[in-house]
Design a protein around this motif. Structure first.
Motif, mmCIF file in Angstrom:
data_model
loop_
_atom_site.group_PDB
_atom_site.id
_atom_site.type_symbol
_atom_site.label_atom_id
_atom_site.label_comp_id
_atom_site.label_asym_id
_atom_site.label_seq_id
_atom_site.Cartn_x
_atom_site.Cartn_y
_atom_site.Cartn_z
ATOM 1 N N LYS A 108 17.667 0.157 -14.990
ATOM 2 C CA LYS A 108 16.981 0.230 -13.656
ATOM 3 C C LYS A 108 17.932 0.451 -12.523
ATOM 4 C CE LYS A 108 17.096 -4.862 -13.973
ATOM 5 N NZ LYS A 108 16.915 -4.823 -15.430
ATOM 6 N N SER A 124 11.198 0.481 -20.606
ATOM 7 C CA SER A 124 10.776 1.475 -19.692
ATOM 8 C C SER A 124 11.233 3.022 -19.840
ATOM 9 C CB SER A 124 11.038 0.848 -18.317
ATOM 10 O OG SER A 124 12.247 1.041 -18.051
ATOM 11 N N ARG A 131 5.551 -7.464 -19.096
ATOM 12 C CA ARG A 131 5.035 -6.281 -19.234
ATOM 13 C C ARG A 131 3.713 -6.363 -20.054
ATOM 14 N NH1 ARG A 131 10.378 -2.382 -19.280
ATOM 15 N NH2 ARG A 131 10.843 -2.696 -16.998
ATOM 16 N N SER A 148 2.173 -2.799 -18.329
ATOM 17 C CA SER A 148 3.124 -2.359 -17.285
ATOM 18 C C SER A 148 4.506 -2.168 -17.812
ATOM 19 C CB SER A 148 3.106 -3.479 -16.272
ATOM 20 O OG SER A 148 3.901 -2.650 -15.171
ATOM 21 N N SER A 161 6.655 -1.966 -15.093
ATOM 22 C CA SER A 161 7.291 -1.890 -13.739
ATOM 23 C C SER A 161 8.352 -3.264 -14.140
ATOM 24 C CB SER A 161 6.513 -2.224 -12.587
ATOM 25 O OG SER A 161 5.685 -3.175 -13.047
#
Length: 290
Positions: free
Chosen positions: A30, A132, A202, A211, A213
């Motif tokens: 990220k 992710s 998540r 998710s 995010s």
């Protein structure tokens, strides 16, 4: 200093390319979002962050092999393989070096702790963590693979190649072994809890991923720092330094590397949280509590 103080490079200039490459080599996941749009050729050098799992596969296999070699030398009186003895010689460790104190047992214990740490992290990557679509640079990936090979070899090089030399093995558990192992267990438990907290952000209550995010984590050491799992990693390596008797300069160099590496990653994550979540707790530090 380069992250915080360097002037913005001119668009299209060589400075922009150098800056982008530098940022790309430092950041992953990220935190890459904070360095702007990368040139197309740099994006070709990215691999999925979930490939972190490969680090621990390599570590479990390699360090497990070294652990078996050292165990057989300690308890069965066998010699270490000739290529390991050659590696000792190349690194300046004389095969006739005297075993001072209880360093042979300390090294065996640390190698065991390192292998158990890799096993736990591999299990967490496979069954706990939710990755992710984040990426890491191919150089970071290759360096990570090399690191987990080198760190186990570093432990093995702390003992003479003639571990027993025909003498009866004398295992003496010292106070620093007990303190080191207790600290290792304490830090490992907290690291696992913090990684589980991140993964549960998540997942639904049933455990299904809902998710990918990013959210603000709460609980355990997250109440004090943004990246407690990085802080726990440092404590784990400090616990190994204690287990080695606290006098091993080589391993303290490893601890210093872990400190700088994890601190940089924690600062970048801390800045990401502060930038993307306006209500982020003001009292939290990046890496070290208080």
């Amino acid at each position: 200093l380069l992250l915080r103080r360097a002037p913005a490079p001119r668009p299209g200039g060589a400075g922009l390319v150098i800056s982008a490459l530098f940022q790309d080599l430092l950041r992953y996941g990220k935190t890459k979002r904070g360095c702007g749009q990368l040139p197309g050729w740099l994006r070709l050098l990215q691999v999925p962050k979930r490939w972190f799992t490969h680090f621990y596969v390599v570590s479990v296999l390699w360090n497990g092999f070294l652990l078996i070699c050292l165990f057989r030398a300690e308890f069965l009186g066998e010699s270490l393989p000739s290529w390991i003895q050659n590696m000792h010689h190349a690194l300046g460790r004389d095969s006739q070096s005297k075993d001072t104190g209880n360093e042979h047992f300390s090294a065996l214990l640390v190698l065991l702790l390192l292998w158990l740490h890799s096993c736990r992290r591999l299990a967490e990557c496979l069954w706990t963590s939710v990755f992710s679509s984040g990426v890491i640079h191919i150089v970071q990936y290759c360096f990570g693979l090399g690191y987990y090979i080198a760190v186990g070899s570093t432990v093995l090089c702390q003992v003479p190649t003639n571990v027993r030399n025909g003498k009866k093995l004398s295992v003496q558990i010292c106070w620093y072994h007990i303190i080191g192992v207790m600290m290792y267990i304490w830090a490992s438990l907290h690291q696992h809890r913090c990684l589980a907290i991140l993964a549960n952000l998540r997942k639904s209550r049933s455990g299904k991923v809902v998710s990918l995010s990013h959210s603000v984590p709460f609980g355990d050491w997250f109440e004090s720092v943004s990246c407690p799992h990085y802080f726990a990693e440092l404590l784990i390596y400090v616990s190994m330094a204690i287990t080695l008797g606290m006098h091993n300069v080589t391993w303290w160099c490893v601890v210093m590397y872990v400190l700088l590496n994890q601190a940089l990653a924690a600062i970048l994550c801390h800045e990401f949280y502060q930038k993307n979540f306006s209500s982020y707790p003001k009292h939290r530090k990046a890496f070290i509590p208080l």
